[in-house]
Design a protein around this motif. Structure first.
Motif, PDB file in Angstrom:
ATOM      1  N   THR A 152      -0.234  15.735   5.155  1.00 51.95           N
ATOM      2  CA  THR A 152       0.310  14.942   3.361  1.00 51.95           C
ATOM      3  C   THR A 152       0.917  13.518   3.950  1.00 51.95           C
ATOM      4  OG1 THR A 152       2.139  15.748   3.900  1.00 51.95           O
ATOM      5  CG2 THR A 152       0.085  17.710   2.658  1.00 51.95           C
ATOM      6  N   ALA A 153       1.274  13.520   2.844  1.00 51.18           N
ATOM      7  CA  ALA A 153       1.770  11.916   2.567  1.00 51.18           C
ATOM      8  C   ALA A 153       3.538  12.242   3.361  1.00 51.18           C
ATOM      9  CB  ALA A 153       1.873  10.773   0.853  1.00 51.18           C
ATOM     10  N   ALA A 154       3.137  13.218   2.507  1.00 56.17           N
ATOM     11  CA  ALA A 154       5.118  13.800   2.277  1.00 56.17           C
ATOM     12  C   ALA A 154       5.338  13.369   4.027  1.00 56.17           C
ATOM     13  CB  ALA A 154       5.601  15.572   2.394  1.00 56.17           C
ATOM     14  N   GLU A 171      -0.766  -2.781   7.323  1.00 59.79           N
ATOM     15  CA  GLU A 171      -2.064  -2.737   7.631  1.00 59.79           C
ATOM     16  C   GLU A 171      -3.168  -2.194   6.451  1.00 59.79           C
ATOM     17  OE1 GLU A 171      -5.234  -0.899  10.571  1.00 59.79           O
ATOM     18  OE2 GLU A 171      -3.318  -0.482  11.357  1.00 59.79           O
ATOM     19  N   TYR A 172      -2.830  -1.555   6.731  1.00 58.18           N
ATOM     20  CA  TYR A 172      -3.699  -0.633   5.065  1.00 58.18           C
ATOM     21  C   TYR A 172      -3.050  -0.768   3.559  1.00 58.18           C
ATOM     22  CZ  TYR A 172      -5.212   2.233   8.781  1.00 58.18           C
ATOM     23  OH  TYR A 172      -5.687   3.060   9.533  1.00 58.18           O
ATOM     24  N   GLY A 173      -1.881  -1.051   3.013  1.00 57.37           N
ATOM     25  CA  GLY A 173      -1.606  -1.645   2.116  1.00 57.37           C
ATOM     26  C   GLY A 173      -0.973  -2.773   2.106  1.00 57.37           C
ATOM     27  N   GLU A 174      -1.406  -3.915   2.793  1.00 57.02           N
ATOM     28  CA  GLU A 174      -1.135  -5.279   2.888  1.00 57.02           C
ATOM     29  C   GLU A 174      -0.057  -5.790   2.148  1.00 57.02           C
ATOM     30  OE1 GLU A 174      -5.313  -7.574   3.117  1.00 57.02           O
ATOM     31  OE2 GLU A 174      -5.482  -5.860   0.790  1.00 57.02           O
ATOM     32  N   GLU A 175       0.699  -4.762   2.255  1.00 56.88           N
ATOM     33  CA  GLU A 175       2.311  -4.949   1.910  1.00 56.88           C
ATOM     34  C   GLU A 175       3.123  -5.661   2.571  1.00 56.88           C
ATOM     35  OE1 GLU A 175       5.376  -5.402  -0.899  1.00 56.88           O
ATOM     36  OE2 GLU A 175       4.154  -3.146  -1.461  1.00 56.88           O
ATOM     37  N   ARG A 176       3.407  -6.946   2.097  1.00 58.03           N
ATOM     38  CA  ARG A 176       4.197  -7.925   2.345  1.00 58.03           C
ATOM     39  C   ARG A 176       6.195  -7.482   2.570  1.00 58.03           C
ATOM     40  NH1 ARG A 176       2.406 -13.499  -0.158  1.00 58.03           N
ATOM     41  NH2 ARG A 176       0.853 -13.785   0.848  1.00 58.03           N
ATOM     42  N   GLN A 177       6.790  -6.278   1.647  1.00 54.89           N
ATOM     43  CA  GLN A 177       7.918  -5.828   1.911  1.00 54.89           C
ATOM     44  C   GLN A 177       7.818  -4.439   2.436  1.00 54.89           C
ATOM     45  OE1 GLN A 177       9.886  -7.908   0.196  1.00 54.89           O
ATOM     46  NE2 GLN A 177       8.362  -9.758  -0.212  1.00 54.89           N
ATOM     47  N   ALA A 178       6.851  -4.777   3.198  1.00 50.91           N
ATOM     48  CA  ALA A 178       7.005  -3.175   4.502  1.00 50.91           C
ATOM     49  C   ALA A 178       8.324  -3.315   4.970  1.00 50.91           C
ATOM     50  CB  ALA A 178       6.003  -3.403   5.137  1.00 50.91           C
ATOM     51  N   ALA A 179       8.673  -3.846   5.952  1.00 47.55           N
ATOM     52  CA  ALA A 179      10.004  -3.266   6.522  1.00 47.55           C
ATOM     53  C   ALA A 179      11.301  -3.588   5.481  1.00 47.55           C
ATOM     54  CB  ALA A 179       9.901  -4.718   6.968  1.00 47.55           C
ATOM     55  N   ARG A 180      11.157  -3.680   4.068  1.00 49.52           N
ATOM     56  CA  ARG A 180      12.200  -3.301   3.215  1.00 49.52           C
ATOM     57  C   ARG A 180      12.123  -2.210   2.952  1.00 49.52           C
ATOM     58  NH1 ARG A 180      15.509  -7.603   0.237  1.00 49.52           N
ATOM     59  NH2 ARG A 180      14.815  -9.607   1.403  1.00 49.52           N
ATOM     60  N   ILE A 181      10.644  -1.944   2.691  1.00 50.70           N
ATOM     61  CA  ILE A 181      10.414  -0.542   2.197  1.00 50.70           C
ATOM     62  C   ILE A 181      10.771   0.081   2.886  1.00 50.70           C
ATOM     63  CG2 ILE A 181       8.450   1.100   1.136  1.00 50.70           C
ATOM     64  CD1 ILE A 181       7.058  -1.663  -0.452  1.00 50.70           C
ATOM     65  N   VAL A 182      10.459   0.132   4.563  1.00 47.10           N
ATOM     66  CA  VAL A 182      10.605   1.479   4.912  1.00 47.10           C
ATOM     67  C   VAL A 182      12.049   1.330   5.417  1.00 47.10           C
ATOM     68  CG1 VAL A 182      10.461   1.741   7.832  1.00 47.10           C
ATOM     69  CG2 VAL A 182       8.667   1.166   5.937  1.00 47.10           C
ATOM     70  N   ARG A 183      12.650   0.410   5.362  1.00 49.77           N
ATOM     71  CA  ARG A 183      14.070   0.679   5.824  1.00 49.77           C
ATOM     72  C   ARG A 183      15.331   1.699   4.720  1.00 49.77           C
ATOM     73  NH1 ARG A 183      14.195  -4.679   7.832  1.00 49.77           N
ATOM     74  NH2 ARG A 183      15.345  -5.614   5.330  1.00 49.77           N
ATOM     75  N   ARG A 223       0.367  -0.626  -4.154  1.00 49.52           N
ATOM     76  CA  ARG A 223       0.090  -0.542  -2.461  1.00 49.52           C
ATOM     77  C   ARG A 223       0.470   0.724  -1.183  1.00 49.52           C
ATOM     78  NH1 ARG A 223      -2.047  -6.681  -1.669  1.00 49.52           N
ATOM     79  NH2 ARG A 223      -2.036  -7.541  -3.011  1.00 49.52           N
ATOM     80  N   THR A 224       1.985   1.005  -1.761  1.00 46.78           N
ATOM     81  CA  THR A 224       2.317   1.880  -0.595  1.00 46.78           C
ATOM     82  C   THR A 224       1.528   2.706  -1.125  1.00 46.78           C
ATOM     83  OG1 THR A 224       4.656   0.683  -0.670  1.00 46.78           O
ATOM     84  CG2 THR A 224       4.699   3.014  -0.231  1.00 46.78           C
ATOM     85  N   PHE A 225       1.212   3.101  -2.132  1.00 48.55           N
ATOM     86  CA  PHE A 225       0.200   4.520  -1.736  1.00 48.55           C
ATOM     87  C   PHE A 225      -1.100   4.069  -1.727  1.00 48.55           C
ATOM     88  CE2 PHE A 225       4.159   6.426  -5.032  1.00 48.55           C
ATOM     89  CZ  PHE A 225       3.292   7.525  -5.110  1.00 48.55           C
ATOM     90  N   GLN A 226      -1.550   2.883  -1.872  1.00 44.90           N
ATOM     91  CA  GLN A 226      -2.796   2.973  -1.262  1.00 44.90           C
ATOM     92  C   GLN A 226      -2.584   3.725   0.235  1.00 44.90           C
ATOM     93  OE1 GLN A 226      -5.501   0.035  -2.294  1.00 44.90           O
ATOM     94  NE2 GLN A 226      -4.973  -0.971  -0.082  1.00 44.90           N
TER      95      GLN A 226
END
Length: 337
Positions: A152-154, A171-183, A223-226
């Protein structure tokens, strides 16, 4: 595991036509019907959903029969009700569409005349909060198209190590802020596991700088949800896996239509279609031998998009891109055709 669904199992469900508008349905019917105008023609809908396209195809092609595949049990139950009027012409199977070879073999079907892959979410998935696909409604972080799956997403949010999670978002969201969001996600999950979408949306919004949010179009969580949805359901891997199987099963004259809704999946379709429709002969060869000639041809040159009228009636169709390919030659068999 493939599971057949009888067309009469959904009598207690609401009318699916009231909750679902099939995207670019006129174009799909027009472009696939030439391959279905003969007795016993086999139409495969690899993502039958609520059977919007399937019912229109069967209505327009009275000599064709349907094999409808979907991994979503709720959608199949509603599709069964919508297709009940077609009786034995419609056969539904619960399976993921990359299981196509096994589904066809189980049914004793060796080839197909037309196929549709509608890669978008159905209204049933978007509009039911408990499915967890929509970021504008607080709901459990599920996002499974098939509730028999364990991931699941959780679980992705709570269990993936940070580097892997950054990779998913990029890769799947093409999210440029991925590192910030994951932190921000990692800091929050150390306090308590993620369970619902509203908390995740707040974390994403707080992680993205205000200046970036101001320049961006769309919801900051989109993008994160995608990316999470694609990861949970293996969407791109499944698409890459199924396309060669479809091409191998297409008879001469058969057509494949794909409706894509973001650049990642459309790019895969575009590349596969382009390669299939090109000769493999060296450049400049005056005559292309049959064994090197393309086996397929593009029906649509470039992606077709929804009309202005459809966009006004169904805004959810805005990102749709339709591509269609047809088989023009059988495989070479040592000089025999």
């Amino acid at each position: 595991m493939a599971q057949s669904i009888p067309p009469t199992t959904a009598a207690a469900h609401p009318d699916p036509s009231a909750i679902h508008i099939p995207v670019m349905s006129e174009q799909v019917v027009e472009l696939l019907s030439p391959a279905l105008d003969h007795e016993g023609a086999v139409y495969v809908d690899g993502t039958v959903g609520l059977a919007g396209h399937a019912s229109l195809i069967l209505q327009a092609n009275p000599r064709a029969r349907l094999i409808g595949i979907d991994q979503d049990g709720d959608a199949l139950a509603l599709a069964a009700r919508r297709l009940d009027r077609f009786g034995g012409r419609a056969h539904l199977v619960r399976a993921r569409f990359d299981e196509l070879p096994r589904v066809l073999d189980d049914l004793g079907v060796h080839s197909l005349d037309a196929m549709l892959l509608d890669l978008g979410l159905s209204s049933l998935q978007i509009d039911r909060p408990e499915r967890g696909f929509a970021y504008r409604t607080d709901a459990p972080l599920d996002m499974r198209m098939d509730d028999r799956n364990e991931l699941t997403a959780a679980r992705v949010l709570n269990d993936y190590e940070p580097g892997r999670l950054v990779g998913v978002l990029r890769e799947y969201g093409e999210e440029r802020q991925a590192a910030r969001i994951v932190r921000a996600i990692v800091a929050e999950r150390e306090k308590a596991p993620f369970e619902n979408s509203a908390r995740l949306v707040r974390v994403i919004e707080s992680a993205i700088p205000a200046a970036v949010r101001a320049r961006s179009s769309g919801h900051p969580a989109r993008r994160t949800f995608q990316a999470l949805r694609i990861e949970v359901n293996g969407e791109l891997k499944v698409l890459q896996a199924v396309l060669p199987h479809v091409l191998a099963r297409m008879t001469v004259g058969a057509r494949l239509a794909v409706l894509a809704y973001h650049s990642l999946e459309d790019r895969i379709v575009k590349q596969v279609f382009a390669k299939a429709s090109q000769d493999s002969a060296p450049a400049g060869l005056p005559v292309v031998p049959d064994e090197l000639a393309a086996r397929f041809a593009l029906v649509t040159h470039g992606a077709q998009r929804p009309s202005a009228e459809e966009l006004a009636a169904n805004p959810r169709s805005a990102s749709a891109r339709l591509r269609v390919l047809r088989r023009i030659r059988a495989e070479s068999t040592g000089g025999r055709r």
